[in-house]
Write an enzyme that holds these catalytic residues in place. Structure first.
Site, short mmCIF file in Angstrom:
data_model
loop_
_atom_site.label_atom_id
_atom_site.label_comp_id
_atom_site.label_asym_id
_atom_site.label_seq_id
_atom_site.Cartn_x
_atom_site.Cartn_y
_atom_site.Cartn_z
N PHE A 58 0.81 -1.23 0.00
CA PHE A 58 0.00 0.00 0.00
C PHE A 58 0.83 1.27 0.00
O PHE A 58 0.38 2.32 -0.43
CB PHE A 58 -0.94 0.01 1.23
CG PHE A 58 -0.25 0.40 2.52
CD1 PHE A 58 0.02 1.72 2.83
CD2 PHE A 58 0.16 -0.57 3.43
CE1 PHE A 58 0.66 2.07 4.02
CE2 PHE A 58 0.80 -0.24 4.61
CZ PHE A 58 1.05 1.10 4.89
N SER A 77 5.27 -7.21 3.42
CA SER A 77 5.80 -7.61 4.74
C SER A 77 6.53 -8.96 4.64
O SER A 77 6.24 -9.78 3.77
CB SER A 77 4.66 -7.69 5.75
OG SER A 77 3.73 -8.65 5.31
N LYS A 135 -0.82 -7.01 -9.07
CA LYS A 135 -1.78 -7.24 -7.97
C LYS A 135 -1.52 -6.17 -6.92
O LYS A 135 -0.62 -6.29 -6.09
CB LYS A 135 -1.57 -8.64 -7.39
CG LYS A 135 -2.79 -9.26 -6.78
CD LYS A 135 -3.47 -8.46 -5.67
CE LYS A 135 -2.87 -8.60 -4.31
NZ LYS A 135 -3.48 -7.69 -3.30
N CYS A 146 9.70 1.55 3.81
CA CYS A 146 10.64 0.53 4.26
C CYS A 146 12.05 1.07 4.41
O CYS A 146 12.94 0.34 4.84
CB CYS A 146 10.63 -0.63 3.28
SG CYS A 146 11.23 -0.13 1.68
N GLU A 199 9.46 -3.96 13.58
CA GLU A 199 8.95 -2.90 12.70
C GLU A 199 7.57 -2.47 13.18
O GLU A 199 6.68 -3.30 13.37
CB GLU A 199 8.83 -3.45 11.27
CG GLU A 199 8.26 -2.43 10.29
CD GLU A 199 8.01 -3.03 8.90
OE1 GLU A 199 7.24 -3.99 8.78
OE2 GLU A 199 8.59 -2.50 7.93
P1 NAD Z 1 1.50 -6.71 3.10
O1 NAD Z 1 2.49 -7.80 3.18
O2 NAD Z 1 0.36 -6.71 4.08
O3 NAD Z 1 0.83 -6.66 1.64
C1 NAD Z 1 1.60 -6.76 0.46
C2 NAD Z 1 0.78 -7.51 -0.59
O4 NAD Z 1 0.50 -8.82 -0.11
C3 NAD Z 1 -0.55 -6.84 -0.87
O5 NAD Z 1 -0.80 -6.86 -2.26
C4 NAD Z 1 -1.55 -7.68 -0.07
O6 NAD Z 1 -2.80 -7.73 -0.69
C5 NAD Z 1 -0.92 -9.06 -0.02
N1 NAD Z 1 -1.17 -9.78 1.24
C6 NAD Z 1 -1.35 -9.24 2.49
N2 NAD Z 1 -1.52 -10.22 3.39
C7 NAD Z 1 -1.45 -11.40 2.73
C8 NAD Z 1 -1.53 -12.77 3.12
N3 NAD Z 1 -1.73 -13.14 4.37
N4 NAD Z 1 -1.40 -13.73 2.17
C9 NAD Z 1 -1.18 -13.38 0.88
N5 NAD Z 1 -1.10 -12.09 0.47
C10 NAD Z 1 -1.22 -11.12 1.36
O7 NAD Z 1 2.32 -5.34 3.18
P2 NAD Z 1 1.71 -3.86 3.26
O8 NAD Z 1 1.09 -3.67 4.61
O9 NAD Z 1 0.93 -3.54 2.05
O10 NAD Z 1 3.06 -3.00 3.18
C11 NAD Z 1 3.85 -2.71 4.30
C12 NAD Z 1 4.98 -3.70 4.46
O11 NAD Z 1 5.72 -3.75 3.25
C13 NAD Z 1 5.98 -3.29 5.52
O12 NAD Z 1 6.40 -4.43 6.22
C14 NAD Z 1 7.14 -2.70 4.73
O13 NAD Z 1 8.38 -2.74 5.37
C15 NAD Z 1 7.11 -3.53 3.51
N6 NAD Z 1 7.72 -2.87 2.36
C16 NAD Z 1 8.93 -3.31 1.97
C17 NAD Z 1 9.58 -2.70 0.92
C18 NAD Z 1 10.94 -3.17 0.52
O14 NAD Z 1 11.42 -2.70 -0.50
N7 NAD Z 1 11.59 -4.07 1.23
C19 NAD Z 1 8.96 -1.65 0.24
C20 NAD Z 1 7.69 -1.24 0.64
C21 NAD Z 1 7.07 -1.86 1.71
#
Ligand code: NAD
Length: 485
Positions: A150, A227, A174, A282, A376
């Site tokens: 997001f 995440s 997605k 991140c 985090e």
């Molecule tokens: P998230 O893991 O909740 O969601 C990421 C994607 O996975 C979304 O498209 C979501 O729909 C899907 N998703 C969520 N829960 C799921 C599940 N249980 N099973 C399968 N798919 C699932 O992450 P978020 O809250 O959207 O973003 C924040 C996180 O992303 C933080 O931990 C941040 O550090 C990380 N992030 C990392 C980077 C990087 O480059 N390392 C960059 C941006 C964000």
């Protein structure tokens, strides 16, 4: 409702999910209903894979130079609609409009790299014996996918799709259910730029779609940003299906502060780092490890943070649940005995009382084993851990399971050198609050912040989105025989 219901974009057409179901997306800025998001099933995903598969033959047959002409036109359109796209980032991700502009500008910078693909993806060639030439060509994989979080709904998709499609693949995006509008606007603009139907597809949905993408035999490579628990799941499922995966996860970045740092430079960079995007990035500063007496700099950090007003200089938290989770971290840190120097828990923005805001929060005298220092929290929270030496500070930073970013603030070249040599993180800075490598350098962390080989952006992405073909040719009948050619 501010935006019409967000549908899927499959084979160049806006398509509602076959389930007929949708989610409500509530505005983080004021609590109003922003839009509804179609909730897809694996049937919708199968349609998208089919459409992308159908488009692959013609798209991959074009030259790279022809393919990037679409991206040049798309780049011009993005400049034209920059304010419109920045506004969408503001509305759905809760960022300030200015942060939205910065994000779209970063998408443009990423596109510029993709537009240079004819030059940068040109493989080597060598005359290996007289009259015999070897050369490498980078061949697209087929249908690939990109799952995005997001917090950068415009920029993170641009980490992946421009390079992937410039190199001849067709793609399924997605997006996060909380920020689905950007991806659809991107699709519309790509279509206006002349991208053929089926090259770029968007499927909205949750866990079922993420797992479906990771397992679908018609998808050759999956990139994921989000995440760590989900990054691990996607990586394991994709590899179990013998496909390529590069999955980026969570972070808890450490900034080491030395007493000899330039006060204003250190304080302003650290404050911008932990309050930017309301801490939801991140590469944010999470833990400052202060070595020795850094009190004058910490005092300045507090002063500058007080000037960052939620709803003005700082945006909103993505959902009420996320706000509650961050508040829980602060409450527990207080209970654990850390000292709250600045408390953003009660922030209210006049006229936007239903928005999900927090103010900048600074927590001092945390110990390295406290939850607030180790995990985090993904909010505008700066935690300070005090140490006596640089070695001890490095030990605190390197004990983190994550290794995304890290930085040092000092005016000593020697300390900076020790830090850059010893810090265990993929993206490292000196006197830089957000050490994100810019193009053509690649973005990617270490340890539990990334699974897979290489970086998601820059030149390293060429290897991820293609397979190398090594071609050996001989056209000269007079050339000597060699046992290998
Ligand atoms: P998230 O893991 O909740 O969601 C990421 C994607 O996975 C979304 O498209 C979501 O729909 C899907 N998703 C969520 N829960 C799921 C599940 N249980 N099973 C399968 N798919 C699932 O992450 P978020 O809250 O959207 O973003 C924040 C996180 O992303 C933080 O931990 C941040 O550090 C990380 N992030 C990392 C980077 C990087 O480059 N390392 C960059 C941006 C964000």
């Amino acid at each position: 409702m501010k935006y019409p219901e967000v549908k899927n974009y499959i084979g160049g057409k806006l398509t509602p999910a076959k389930t007929g179901k949708s989610w409500d997306r509530i505005s983080p800025n004021d609590g109003s209903l922003l839009t509804k998001v179609t909730l897809s099933s694996k049937d919708d995903l199968a349609d998208a894979v089919k459409a992308a598969g159908k488009a692959f033959a013609a798209w991959s047959a074009k030259t790279t130079k022809d393919r990037v002409q679409v991206l040049f036109r798309y780049r011009s359109l993005l400049e034209k609609y920059l304010d419109d796209h920045a506004q969408i980032v503001h509305e759905e991700a809760g960022k300030t409009v200015e942060e939205g502009r910065q994000e779209v500008n970063k998408s443009i910078e990423l596109l510029e790299f993709a537009c240079s693909m004819p030059q940068v993806s040109c493989g080597p060639s060598l005359e290996v014996t007289a009259g015999v030439e070897c050369r490498t060509e980078y061949i697209p994989l087929g249908v690939v996918a990109s799952i995005t979080p997001f917090n950068f709904p415009h920029m993170v998709p641009h980490w992946t799709f421009p390079n992937a499609i410039a190199l001849g693949n067709t793609i399924i995006m997605k997006p996060s259910r909380f920020t689905p509008v950007c991806s659809l606007r991107i699709a519309e603009l790509l279509s206006e730029a002349g991208l053929p139907e089926g090259v770029f597809n968007v499927v909205n949905g949750g866990k079922e779609i993420v797992e479906g993408i990771s397992e679908h035999p018609g998808i050759q490579a999956v990139s994921f940003v989000g995440s760590t628990p989900v990054a691990k799941l996607v990586y394991a499922k994709a590899l179990a299906g013998f496909k390529r995966a590069l999955t980026l996860g969570s972070a808890n970045n450490h900034l080491i502060l030395l007493p000899d740092a330039h006060v204003e430079m250190a304080a302003s960079n650290i404050v911008a780092s932990f309050t930017g995007t309301a801490g939801q990035r991140c590469m944010s500063a999470c833990v400052v490890v202060a070595v020795g007496d850094c009190n004058p700099i910490i005092q300045r950090i507090v002063e500058l943070s007080k000037q960052v007003r939620p709803g003005y200089e700082m945006g909103a938290i993505i959902t009420p649940e996320a706000k509650e989770s961050i508040t829980g971290f602060i409450n527990r840190a207080e209970k654990d005995g850390a000292k709250i120097l600045l408390d953003g828990r009660k922030a209210i923005v006049a006229g936007k009382e239903k928005g999900t805001y927090l103010g900048p929060t600074i927590i001092d005298y945390a110990t390295r084993d406290m939850e607030i220092a180790r995990e985090e929290n993904f909010g505008p929270v700066l935690t300070i851990v005090r140490t006596k030496t640089l070695d001890e500070a490095l030990d605190v930073a390197n004990s983190s399971p994550y290794g995304n970013g890290g930085s040092i603030f000092t005016q000593s070249g020697k300390s900076a050198q020790v830090f850059t040599q010893k810090i265990e993180a993929g993206m490292v800075g000196v006197n830089v609050g957000v050490p994100v490598p810019r193009e053509p350098f690649g973005f990617g962390g270490w340890k539990d912040s990334k699974f897979g080989v290489g970086d998601i952006t820059g030149e390293s992405s060429i290897a991820f989105w293609t397979k190398p073909k090594k071609i050996t040719t001989k056209w000269n009948p007079e050339s000597k025989l060699n046992w290998m050619s």
